[in-house]
Structure formats: C-alpha cells, structure tokens
Design an enzyme around this catalytic site. Sequence first.
Site, PDB file in Angstrom:
ATOM      1  N   GLU A   1      31.192  94.061  17.001  1.00 52.44           N
ATOM      2  CA  GLU A   1      31.317  92.846  16.214  1.00 52.44           C
ATOM      3  C   GLU A   1      32.341  91.963  16.919  1.00 52.44           C
ATOM      4  O   GLU A   1      33.550  92.152  16.767  1.00 52.44           O
ATOM      5  CB  GLU A   1      31.776  93.121  14.781  1.00 52.44           C
ATOM      6  CG  GLU A   1      31.630  91.858  13.946  1.00 52.44           C
ATOM      7  CD  GLU A   1      32.743  91.605  12.921  1.00 52.44           C
ATOM      8  OE1 GLU A   1      32.531  90.749  12.048  1.00 52.44           O
ATOM      9  OE2 GLU A   1      33.804  92.224  12.997  1.00 52.44           O
TER      10      GLU A   1
ATOM     11  N   ASP B   1      34.149  97.221  14.226  1.00 48.90           N
ATOM     12  CA  ASP B   1      34.548  95.991  13.547  1.00 48.90           C
ATOM     13  C   ASP B   1      35.614  95.248  14.355  1.00 48.90           C
ATOM     14  O   ASP B   1      36.523  95.867  14.909  1.00 48.90           O
ATOM     15  CB  ASP B   1      35.116  96.424  12.185  1.00 48.90           C
ATOM     16  CG  ASP B   1      35.462  95.260  11.284  1.00 48.90           C
ATOM     17  OD1 ASP B   1      34.543  94.532  10.899  1.00 48.90           O
ATOM     18  OD2 ASP B   1      36.655  95.081  10.971  1.00 48.90           O
TER      19      ASP B   1
END
Length: 548
Positions: free
Chosen positions: A243, A201
């Site tokens: 990401e 993330d």
Amino acid sequence: MNDALWYKDAIIYQLHVKAFLDSNADGIGDFRGLTDKLDYLQDLGITALWLLPMYPSPFKDDGYDISDYLDIHKHYGTLKDFQEFLDEAHRRNLRVITELVINHTSDQHPWFQDARRSPSSPYRDYYVWSDSDQKYSGTRIIFTDTERSNWSWDPDAKAYYWHRFFSHQPDLNFDHPRVREEVIDIMKFWLDKGVDGLRVDAVPYLVEREGTSCENLPETHEVLKEIRRAVDAGYPDRMLLAEANQWPADVRPYFANGDEFHMAFHFPLMPRIFMAIKKEDRHPITDILRQTPPIPPNCQWALFLRNHDELTLEMVTADERDYLYREYCTDPRMKINIGIRRRLASLMDNDRRKIELLNSLLFTMPGTPILYYGDELGMGDNIYLGDRNGVRTPMQWTGDRNAGFSRAETAQLYLPLNVDPVFGYQALNVEAQLRVPNSLLKWTKRILTVRKKHRTFGRGTLEFLNPSNRAILAYVRKFEGETLLIVNNLASTAQPVELDLRRFIGTDVIELLGETKFPRVAEHPYQLSLTPYGYFWFQLASSHGARR
Ligand code: BGC
C-alpha cells in the site's frame, strides 16, 4: 494451488470480518460467520479474499490500531476459528490475504505502554521520540481533518512521539534492529498458519530522515527487501502487496528488481477512472498509464475502484481535485481528509450502465482486480456516519430483520444497516438479486466467469488504440497467442468509432460475454456503435480456428 504467480490471475474480494456475517448474535461479524459464507464467495467467482485487520485493537482506526499482532480480536472469534476459516477457504481453492500493519502500533500496544514509562525501557527505542516537535518538518500530514502535527506530546514519557496517522498510532522505529526482527516474526506467525499473501500497510513511511519528506526513502526500501528475503527463504509461493499511495514513478521502486513487493496498488489510476467517465474523455486514463513504468515480469498491479477508505485524491493535481470534488461531492459530508467517502454505486448515481462500465475497466485493464464487498450488489453508503464508517456497514444478505446479517438486537449492530429507500437492505440484498436474472450480482458473476477463462486479462500486454473519438477507450491485450480487444464508451450518449485494426485483417471478432460473432476485420476501418456507457470485450481469432 501451486502456481507461484497465482496473484496475476487472481480476482480479489476485500472484506471486513465484522461486516460479513454475525454467527453469535452480538451484532459484529465473525470468522464462523465468514466461514459460513465461503460458498457465496466461491459461487461469486472470486479467487482470493483480502481481510481487513482482524487483530486485538481498541478500534480507534477500525483495527488499523493494533494492540496485539499475534491474536484474533475476541469479537471475531479465536485463532482456532481463524484456522478453520483458512482451511475451509483453501479447500475451496480460495487464497487468503491478511494485513501486515507495521508502520505503527496502537498506543495501547504493550510495547508502547512500556516504552512511555521510562527512557530505560527495552521498548523505548521501538518508537520515534524527540524533545522537540520541530524535527522532520518537511513531512506532510495525512489525516488533515484530525491531526495538526506528526508529533504528539506524551506526558508519561515527557517527550514527543512520531506518528504519520492518528495520534493514537505511534510509528515504529525501523532503525532499531529488534523492531525489524519483531515484524518478521509477526509475519512468519501468520505465514506459518497458511496465509497466502499480506497487504503491507503504509509502506512509504517506515523510516524518517531529516531534510526529506520521510517518504520512499532508500532506508525504507532496505527494510522492505529484508522482509521479502524472509518470505522468499521460507515461503516462496506467498505474495506481498504494497500500500503505497504515491505517483507511478515513486511506486515503481517498491517492485525493485522483482525482489521487494510482488504487487502494489495503482493509486493514481483510480481517481482518473472517475474523472474520465465524468469528462467523457479517455485522456486521464491513457495519460496515467503512459506515465506508468514497466514492472518486472513477476510483479503485478492491484487495481481497484473503491475500498474501505475514502476515494483518495492525493495522487491528482489541485485542479483535478477541485473537479472531482465538484462533480462527486454534492454534499460537504461526502468529503473526508483529501478524498471522498462514498461507495461505487452512489458515485455512479446508481446508474447500472455506469457501474458496469467502471467494472469493465477494472476487469480488463492490466493488473489484478479487487472488488470491495457489497459492490457486487451495488450497496450504497451512509455519509451521516463518522470517519469512513459510511462505506463499512453490514453486508446486505436478505430483506429480513438485520438484513440477515445478525440475530442481535438491531440497536446492537456494530454500525446501522443502510435503510435508504434506494440502497436499503429491504430492496437491495443478495437474496433478491439471486432471484433476478439480470441483477448486478448475476452480471458480476457472469463477468468474472469470462475473465477467468482468459489469462490474458491478468498477464497480457497493453496497447492503446487512438480513435479520433476521445470518448472511446480502446485497447488490445495480448498473451501467449491470444489477442483481446476491449472497447469502452465513456459517454452518456451513443457513440460511433472507427478502429484501425489493419494488422488483424481476416481475423474473426468474437464478443466474449455473449460469444457472438461480429464482422471479420477487413481492409477498411473497423466500425462500431456503442450504446451510452457501452463496452465490448472481443477476442480476435483467426478464422481457421487458431487464435491470434
Ligand atoms: C489504511 C487506513 C488506515 C491507515 C492508518 C491505511 O493505509 O488503509 O484505513 O486508517 O492505514 O492505519
């Protein structure tokens, strides 16, 4: 299961454990429920699951605020339930990708709780502190609707702490060697359980430096390479997915020389797909793919239409953003931060032709497609729910009480079910769609079957054709002697197109969804007529049987 490049041929299904099936009637989905639904996922034809965060968390950011990295949230079950789920998934040849959220922790994490108590805490330097809120002032704010600064004052610590997202999510300090070790230990904990891949993330924001935007810094890449080295050393067949919501030229370094990430989301492509269909013009798509640098052979783009977040408009120009807001946000409630909180089917006005066309693009452009749970049914959203919850409502299994999702009291469900007259569960659900031969669910299954027969989709090269009709997006994909030709009509009206296929003269043209033979390629331009939002997936095969 032992092809190290498995992620190139994968079809990934993204889901939230809480949203799938509730096995213990508490109103929240759990691992036992998900395990029960693995047959559904296998039957759908996907090959990998990506699970949203499943760890203990105060749930102020739907689990992206983690308070313990080494356990399962009690609402979802136990580590044992997770292991059973993982083993059952593997038994069905389904890979499992989980979340590695390392840019920040929850402020409830024991590290932060200890760090804030005293400057001499061993955890103090796990976070980024300052006496002033003026440091790193060149850094943008991401959650513009709720945050005014990337610094928040902590009265216990008597100092400001740095956070790129919500103020309850303090950023970890990657300059501290112990933080890097902790992160690698956390990763190994899950890889040792058998997890096949990790979506990492918010990777651009790991390290801060004065005078920069604090994004994509060389020091951040160093940290990520260290993580990759740990994967390669002990777990050579696992995958790391970045990401990084950035422009293609800034995402490219996350692949490095094939020694940082295996995969990265193509964020800028996604909004341009939505733009192209509105404008009935292929240029937004062809432009961004032309600006996309080549990536190393062991790397792959992750393609998506929708996910658990808003349809982010960070990677478009101001004019393009205005256009997309105008076209897709007919109600101001549909906006959040710099994006649009709606699902695919409602963005497409529930027009089956448009939903199919967008999926045709998703499944044929270079990369690995990711389907968001419920989009295989055309589930809708609820813009009256806060944050991004409108796209995170329970999966609609049946028309029965609680959509077959849970036996709890209806009021107890973690979010209300969609009861909209068009998208509500009474009419729109898995059971009903399995009964109807031409449902979106059945169509999705068919299209996945075809996709899986041709590795060219996941691995092949891409070459655009340039017909004069700009509503037509046509491209050739090639891999190991196979040639595919994909033709999409972005317009709401029927369109003719003439394609220059002279280099394929004499080849048969076979439409893959119906295995129908079309006229052979000849000297003259290849003429096709496409229905509104129509698409063709062709294989070009030489007439004596050998593929081109
Ligand atoms: C996730 C979001 C989350 C954010 C902060 C993201 O990139 O996709 O859902 O809010 O990280 O944790």
